[in-house]
Design a protein around this motif. Sequence first.
Motif, PDB file in Angstrom:
ATOM      1  N   LEU A   3       0.844  -1.183   0.000  1.00 36.99           N
ATOM      2  CA  LEU A   3       0.000   0.000   0.000  1.00 36.99           C
ATOM      3  C   LEU A   3       0.884   1.238   0.000  1.00 36.99           C
ATOM      4  O   LEU A   3       1.802   1.350   0.803  1.00 36.99           O
ATOM      5  CB  LEU A   3      -0.888  -0.022   1.247  1.00 36.99           C
ATOM      6  N   LYS A   4       0.634   2.181  -0.889  1.00 35.08           N
ATOM      7  CA  LYS A   4       1.417   3.418  -0.929  1.00 35.08           C
ATOM      8  C   LYS A   4       0.777   4.420   0.036  1.00 35.08           C
ATOM      9  O   LYS A   4      -0.415   4.712  -0.064  1.00 35.08           O
ATOM     10  CB  LYS A   4       1.438   3.982  -2.347  1.00 35.08           C
ATOM     11  N   PRO A   5       1.570   4.977   0.982  1.00 32.62           N
ATOM     12  CA  PRO A   5       0.991   5.906   1.951  1.00 32.62           C
ATOM     13  C   PRO A   5       0.566   7.224   1.303  1.00 32.62           C
ATOM     14  O   PRO A   5       1.204   7.706   0.366  1.00 32.62           O
ATOM     15  CB  PRO A   5       2.112   6.134   2.964  1.00 32.62           C
ATOM     16  N   VAL A   6      -0.507   7.783   1.808  1.00 35.10           N
ATOM     17  CA  VAL A   6      -0.973   9.098   1.380  1.00 35.10           C
ATOM     18  C   VAL A   6      -0.028  10.137   1.968  1.00 35.10           C
ATOM     19  O   VAL A   6       0.352  10.052   3.138  1.00 35.10           O
ATOM     20  CB  VAL A   6      -2.418   9.337   1.871  1.00 35.10           C
ATOM     21  N   GLU A   7       0.359  11.121   1.186  1.00 34.38           N
ATOM     22  CA  GLU A   7       1.229  12.204   1.648  1.00 34.38           C
ATOM     23  C   GLU A   7       0.368  13.429   1.966  1.00 34.38           C
ATOM     24  O   GLU A   7      -0.399  13.884   1.117  1.00 34.38           O
ATOM     25  CB  GLU A   7       2.243  12.583   0.563  1.00 34.38           C
ATOM     26  N   ALA A   8       0.511  13.949   3.174  1.00 29.30           N
ATOM     27  CA  ALA A   8      -0.185  15.169   3.579  1.00 29.30           C
ATOM     28  C   ALA A   8       0.713  15.914   4.553  1.00 29.30           C
ATOM     29  O   ALA A   8       1.180  15.333   5.532  1.00 29.30           O
ATOM     30  CB  ALA A   8      -1.524  14.832   4.229  1.00 29.30           C
ATOM     31  N   ASP A   9       0.962  17.181   4.271  1.00 30.85           N
ATOM     32  CA  ASP A   9       1.856  17.972   5.111  1.00 30.85           C
ATOM     33  C   ASP A   9       1.071  18.883   6.039  1.00 30.85           C
ATOM     34  O   ASP A   9       0.108  19.522   5.611  1.00 30.85           O
ATOM     35  CB  ASP A   9       2.801  18.809   4.241  1.00 30.85           C
ATOM     36  N   PHE A  10       1.493  18.934   7.291  1.00 29.00           N
ATOM     37  CA  PHE A  10       0.910  19.825   8.284  1.00 29.00           C
ATOM     38  C   PHE A  10       1.884  20.986   8.480  1.00 29.00           C
ATOM     39  O   PHE A  10       2.578  21.075   9.483  1.00 29.00           O
ATOM     40  CB  PHE A  10       0.669  19.096   9.604  1.00 29.00           C
ATOM     41  N   VAL A  11       1.936  21.858   7.493  1.00 30.14           N
ATOM     42  CA  VAL A  11       2.865  22.989   7.509  1.00 30.14           C
ATOM     43  C   VAL A  11       2.132  24.244   7.018  1.00 30.14           C
ATOM     44  O   VAL A  11       1.056  24.153   6.438  1.00 30.14           O
ATOM     45  CB  VAL A  11       4.112  22.733   6.630  1.00 30.14           C
ATOM     46  N   GLY A  12       2.765  25.409   7.241  1.00 36.77           N
ATOM     47  CA  GLY A  12       2.176  26.664   6.780  1.00 36.77           C
ATOM     48  C   GLY A  12       0.809  26.887   7.398  1.00 36.77           C
ATOM     49  O   GLY A  12       0.639  26.808   8.614  1.00 36.77           O
ATOM     50  N   GLU A  13      -0.191  27.120   6.562  1.00 34.67           N
ATOM     51  CA  GLU A  13      -1.555  27.362   7.050  1.00 34.67           C
ATOM     52  C   GLU A  13      -2.158  26.117   7.691  1.00 34.67           C
ATOM     53  O   GLU A  13      -3.089  26.206   8.479  1.00 34.67           O
ATOM     54  CB  GLU A  13      -2.466  27.839   5.913  1.00 34.67           C
ATOM     55  N   ASP A  14      -1.642  24.949   7.350  1.00 30.87           N
ATOM     56  CA  ASP A  14      -2.145  23.687   7.903  1.00 30.87           C
ATOM     57  C   ASP A  14      -1.282  23.155   9.038  1.00 30.87           C
ATOM     58  O   ASP A  14      -1.368  21.984   9.385  1.00 30.87           O
ATOM     59  CB  ASP A  14      -2.240  22.622   6.810  1.00 30.87           C
ATOM     60  N   ARG A  15      -0.429  23.990   9.635  1.00 36.77           N
ATOM     61  CA  ARG A  15       0.437  23.552  10.737  1.00 36.77           C
ATOM     62  C   ARG A  15      -0.394  23.270  11.978  1.00 36.77           C
ATOM     63  O   ARG A  15      -1.488  23.814  12.159  1.00 36.77           O
ATOM     64  CB  ARG A  15       1.504  24.594  11.019  1.00 36.77           C
ATOM     65  N   ILE A  16       0.124  22.425  12.827  1.00 31.10           N
ATOM     66  CA  ILE A  16      -0.527  22.074  14.087  1.00 31.10           C
ATOM     67  C   ILE A  16      -0.414  23.270  15.027  1.00 31.10           C
ATOM     68  O   ILE A  16       0.657  23.878  15.134  1.00 31.10           O
ATOM     69  CB  ILE A  16       0.142  20.835  14.721  1.00 31.10           C
ATOM     70  N   LEU A  17      -1.481  23.633  15.695  1.00 23.82           N
ATOM     71  CA  LEU A  17      -1.482  24.785  16.590  1.00 23.82           C
ATOM     72  C   LEU A  17      -1.321  24.334  18.034  1.00 23.82           C
ATOM     73  O   LEU A  17      -2.093  23.523  18.537  1.00 23.82           O
ATOM     74  CB  LEU A  17      -2.768  25.596  16.432  1.00 23.82           C
ATOM     75  N   GLN A  18      -0.318  24.865  18.700  1.00 24.95           N
ATOM     76  CA  GLN A  18      -0.018  24.498  20.081  1.00 24.95           C
ATOM     77  C   GLN A  18      -1.134  24.976  21.006  1.00 24.95           C
ATOM     78  O   GLN A  18      -1.655  26.077  20.878  1.00 24.95           O
ATOM     79  CB  GLN A  18       1.309  25.140  20.485  1.00 24.95           C
ATOM     80  N   GLY A  19      -1.499  24.110  21.958  1.00 25.80           N
ATOM     81  CA  GLY A  19      -2.499  24.459  22.958  1.00 25.80           C
ATOM     82  C   GLY A  19      -3.933  24.405  22.475  1.00 25.80           C
ATOM     83  O   GLY A  19      -4.837  24.923  23.123  1.00 25.80           O
ATOM     84  N   THR A  20      -4.164  23.778  21.328  1.00 21.39           N
ATOM     85  CA  THR A  20      -5.528  23.672  20.802  1.00 21.39           C
ATOM     86  C   THR A  20      -5.847  22.225  20.452  1.00 21.39           C
ATOM     87  O   THR A  20      -4.951  21.427  20.211  1.00 21.39           O
ATOM     88  CB  THR A  20      -5.703  24.514  19.511  1.00 21.39           C
ATOM     89  N   ASP A  21      -7.126  21.905  20.432  1.00 23.16           N
ATOM     90  CA  ASP A  21      -7.565  20.649  19.837  1.00 23.16           C
ATOM     91  C   ASP A  21      -7.528  20.894  18.334  1.00 23.16           C
ATOM     92  O   ASP A  21      -8.230  21.772  17.829  1.00 23.16           O
ATOM     93  CB  ASP A  21      -8.990  20.294  20.277  1.00 23.16           C
ATOM     94  N   TRP A  22      -6.688  20.185  17.628  1.00 24.01           N
ATOM     95  CA  TRP A  22      -6.436  20.446  16.205  1.00 24.01           C
ATOM     96  C   TRP A  22      -6.677  19.162  15.434  1.00 24.01           C
ATOM     97  O   TRP A  22      -6.275  18.091  15.864  1.00 24.01           O
ATOM     98  CB  TRP A  22      -4.983  20.888  16.055  1.00 24.01           C
ATOM     99  N   GLU A  23      -7.332  19.267  14.304  1.00 26.93           N
ATOM    100  CA  GLU A  23      -7.568  18.061  13.500  1.00 26.93           C
ATOM    101  C   GLU A  23      -7.666  18.388  12.024  1.00 26.93           C
ATOM    102  O   GLU A  23      -7.978  19.515  11.644  1.00 26.93           O
ATOM    103  CB  GLU A  23      -8.814  17.319  13.966  1.00 26.93           C
ATOM    104  N   ARG A  24      -7.363  17.384  11.235  1.00 32.35           N
ATOM    105  CA  ARG A  24      -7.493  17.461   9.784  1.00 32.35           C
ATOM    106  C   ARG A  24      -8.011  16.124   9.278  1.00 32.35           C
ATOM    107  O   ARG A  24      -7.752  15.079   9.871  1.00 32.35           O
ATOM    108  CB  ARG A  24      -6.149  17.733   9.110  1.00 32.35           C
ATOM    109  N   THR A  25      -8.710  16.177   8.155  1.00 34.20           N
ATOM    110  CA  THR A  25      -9.128  14.945   7.492  1.00 34.20           C
ATOM    111  C   THR A  25      -8.225  14.733   6.284  1.00 34.20           C
ATOM    112  O   THR A  25      -7.811  15.670   5.609  1.00 34.20           O
ATOM    113  CB  THR A  25     -10.604  14.996   7.064  1.00 34.20           C
ATOM    114  N   ILE A  26      -7.911  13.479   6.054  1.00 36.45           N
ATOM    115  CA  ILE A  26      -7.017  13.094   4.970  1.00 36.45           C
ATOM    116  C   ILE A  26      -7.783  12.154   4.036  1.00 36.45           C
ATOM    117  O   ILE A  26      -8.196  11.071   4.449  1.00 36.45           O
ATOM    118  CB  ILE A  26      -5.775  12.344   5.521  1.00 36.45           C
ATOM    119  N   PRO A  27      -8.006  12.569   2.785  1.00 37.72           N
ATOM    120  CA  PRO A  27      -8.672  11.662   1.842  1.00 37.72           C
ATOM    121  C   PRO A  27      -7.740  10.512   1.450  1.00 37.72           C
ATOM    122  O   PRO A  27      -6.570  10.734   1.161  1.00 37.72           O
ATOM    123  CB  PRO A  27      -9.001  12.551   0.645  1.00 37.72           C
TER     124      PRO A  27
END
Length: 127
Positions: A3-27
């Motif tokens: 299985l080839k892994p899906v690539e998704a970057d959590f950088v820039g506008e999509d970076r993880i925010l410290q001290g928050t409940d943070w989530e993203r969905t990955i297709p």
Amino acid sequence: MSLKPVEADFVGEDRILQGTDWERTIPMGQSMVAYDPALTVGAVLRGSVRSRNLSTLYLSTAAGTMVLSFDDAFTLRVRFTAAGTAAAPAFDDGWWEVEAVNGLSLRTDRIAQGVAQLYREVTTGAT
């Protein structure tokens, strides 16, 4: 076939925010029912965020600071807890990944990965 892994970057506008409940969905590119612990007995999801050289562990499912689930057969939800992100140091050099055990074959595959940044929120510092 691997299985080839899906690539998704959590950088820039999509970076993880410290001290928050943070989530993203990955297709995902194919049905992940066999990897979904809620639907398939024996399936397991585990993940972590580490430094690029893999020597420092920032967040993980084992520590309860990273939470993984599927919204449906084609959508992985990656969530980080506020307590976990507040305790982790801010970083620009992260690498995140998710491994999953296929409940049908019991084979372990990396299903998602990418680079990550944890941005220091102003609410976590002295004002």
